[in-house]
Design a protein around this motif. Sequence first.
Motif, short mmCIF file in Angstrom:
data_model
loop_
_atom_site.label_atom_id
_atom_site.label_comp_id
_atom_site.label_asym_id
_atom_site.label_seq_id
_atom_site.Cartn_x
_atom_site.Cartn_y
_atom_site.Cartn_z
N ALA A 15 0.83 -1.21 0.00
CA ALA A 15 0.00 0.00 0.00
C ALA A 15 0.86 1.26 0.00
O ALA A 15 0.55 2.24 -0.70
CB ALA A 15 -0.93 -0.01 1.21
N LEU A 16 1.93 1.26 0.78
CA LEU A 16 2.82 2.43 0.79
C LEU A 16 3.44 2.67 -0.59
O LEU A 16 3.70 3.83 -0.97
CB LEU A 16 3.93 2.22 1.83
CG LEU A 16 3.52 2.39 3.30
CD1 LEU A 16 4.67 1.99 4.20
CD2 LEU A 16 3.09 3.83 3.58
N TRP A 17 3.66 1.61 -1.33
CA TRP A 17 4.24 1.75 -2.66
C TRP A 17 3.19 2.15 -3.70
O TRP A 17 3.43 2.99 -4.56
CB TRP A 17 4.89 0.43 -3.05
CG TRP A 17 5.50 0.45 -4.42
CD1 TRP A 17 6.25 1.44 -4.99
CD2 TRP A 17 5.40 -0.58 -5.41
NE1 TRP A 17 6.63 1.10 -6.26
CE2 TRP A 17 6.13 -0.14 -6.55
CE3 TRP A 17 4.81 -1.83 -5.44
CZ2 TRP A 17 6.24 -0.92 -7.70
CZ3 TRP A 17 4.93 -2.60 -6.59
CH2 TRP A 17 5.62 -2.14 -7.70
N LEU A 18 1.98 1.57 -3.60
CA LEU A 18 0.99 1.72 -4.67
C LEU A 18 -0.01 2.85 -4.46
O LEU A 18 -0.43 3.48 -5.43
CB LEU A 18 0.22 0.40 -4.84
CG LEU A 18 1.03 -0.79 -5.37
CD1 LEU A 18 0.21 -2.07 -5.30
CD2 LEU A 18 1.50 -0.53 -6.80
N VAL A 19 -0.41 3.11 -3.20
CA VAL A 19 -1.45 4.11 -2.96
C VAL A 19 -1.05 5.51 -3.46
O VAL A 19 -1.85 6.18 -4.11
CB VAL A 19 -1.83 4.15 -1.46
CG1 VAL A 19 -2.62 5.41 -1.12
CG2 VAL A 19 -2.66 2.91 -1.12
N PRO A 20 0.17 5.99 -3.20
CA PRO A 20 0.52 7.32 -3.73
C PRO A 20 0.52 7.37 -5.26
O PRO A 20 0.37 8.46 -5.84
CB PRO A 20 1.94 7.56 -3.18
CG PRO A 20 2.05 6.66 -2.00
CD PRO A 20 1.25 5.45 -2.35
N ARG A 21 0.68 6.23 -5.91
CA ARG A 21 0.75 6.20 -7.37
C ARG A 21 -0.62 6.03 -8.03
O ARG A 21 -0.93 6.73 -8.99
CB ARG A 21 1.68 5.08 -7.81
CG ARG A 21 3.15 5.33 -7.45
CD ARG A 21 4.00 4.09 -7.69
NE ARG A 21 5.42 4.38 -7.51
CZ ARG A 21 6.04 4.47 -6.35
NH1 ARG A 21 5.33 4.29 -5.22
NH2 ARG A 21 7.32 4.74 -6.27
N VAL A 22 -1.42 5.06 -7.52
CA VAL A 22 -2.69 4.76 -8.20
C VAL A 22 -3.88 4.81 -7.26
O VAL A 22 -4.96 4.33 -7.60
CB VAL A 22 -2.61 3.38 -8.90
CG1 VAL A 22 -1.73 3.46 -10.11
CG2 VAL A 22 -2.13 2.30 -7.95
N GLY A 23 -3.73 5.35 -6.06
CA GLY A 23 -4.85 5.58 -5.17
C GLY A 23 -5.59 4.33 -4.76
O GLY A 23 -5.00 3.35 -4.28
N ALA A 24 -6.92 4.33 -4.96
CA ALA A 24 -7.76 3.22 -4.51
C ALA A 24 -7.40 1.91 -5.19
O ALA A 24 -7.53 0.84 -4.59
CB ALA A 24 -9.23 3.56 -4.75
#
Length: 469
Positions: free
Chosen positions: A422-431
């Motif tokens: 989540a730390l890797w993906l949430v800032p990039r693609v959100g939900a």
Amino acid sequence: MAVPPTSPGKTAPGSPGRSTSDMPTKRRARFDRWLASGRSLASGPIARASGTSLAIRLASLALLFAQAVLTARLLGPAGYGTVASVLAVVHILVMFAILGMGSLAVREIPVRLTARQPKELAAFVRFSFLLVLGCSVLIALVAATLAIPVLGGNMLTGFAAILGGLLIVPLAMLALLKGWAQGFGRIALSLLPADVVRPALLVIVLGFAAFTGVRFAPEDYFIWALASALVALFIAAIALWRDKLRELPKPAGTPHARRSLANAMPFLGIGLAAILQGEINTLLLAALAGPEETGLFQPVARLLPILTLPVQAATFAYAPRMAELREQGEFERIRSITRIFTLTTGFLTLALALVICIAGPWLMLAFGRDFVASAPLLWIVAGGVVVSTFFGPMGHLLTMCGKGREAFLSQLCGVFANLILALWLVPRVGATGAAIAMAASLVVLTSITFWAARARLDVYSHETSGVQA
């Protein structure tokens, strides 16, 4: 040296292997044993209790879905995100308030009943009640007090957080009473107050607000959430007292507090890890992507309990039953029940997931047009749920057989996997990143739990012939 001829369907003397004519017979015998076990389970106590649990869970999920839809329509994505963020923190603090005593009760109560120790059981009930009540009041006061300086920049959110802090007490006590009722085998009583009465009352209020068009803000939501939780707690306490608690004798002294707390700690760890597994994505979305992206993810998160409905419904009867059979040393019955549990819930979950994912756009439209874009995320989360279900209920089996440490470590691995992804993906693609992290972590968690159960439980240390459950 000549080898004597063999007749069709037979092996040569001294040669390895089995007769080809015996193989279909043995397969049929194995199939007949599994079929007989399945019929026995279908008419046994777990199946009957699972049917009751399934019916109540269906009603509960329908109410929770209606509650989520009404909340989203009344508050919008941003307001819904605020409510979800506060509730995520509340649910984590509730787990600290319970200290694992609710889950410990699911194991301790049937064990005490099987061992015919009513006075020791009464002592455990009293100790767990006083402990959870004291912890929940203390944590609620601290949470409500700290809410003002922490969220003082936004008084609307701050007041909602204060009310959320007060919600900790009734939610913690409801969870404890739910564990007691489940341990006593009262499935309906364990589910109805918390999972039906509480959301039903809230749905009535939200529906009235939506119908009349009155102003509804996050703090209004928490006022009525607190009121509905108190009503449900009162009903649960009266019903459980009349059904079981008044029959208990006077407690035999005070249980060893240190030993009881030590036994509850693995359940606390497992509960915290499970809550973090479900709420960490909401919290990270709120921190890294904003309230609107958090709100858009909530319909997916709210549909997750529907995807896990077959497992959750069967687990209410499965868990205490495993504790009883483990106490009696019925290892083959445990294996048989677990095998059929896994296959049944796995295929039911697969069918349910396909229905939900195909109907995803229409389900999301119920929340509002802004939420339709979240429909593809259902396929991601559903894939993780289906794969994890086919690993079986090994976490529950570990805890009911006294291997709570292994279950906790497995949960912890799932949380770390979720956090890192989540730390890797949430800032990039959100939900979308939150959905991928959730699905992947479920697979990591259940696969590790599966291998831990196979390696550590004496249930799997030897095999015997099939026995009816």
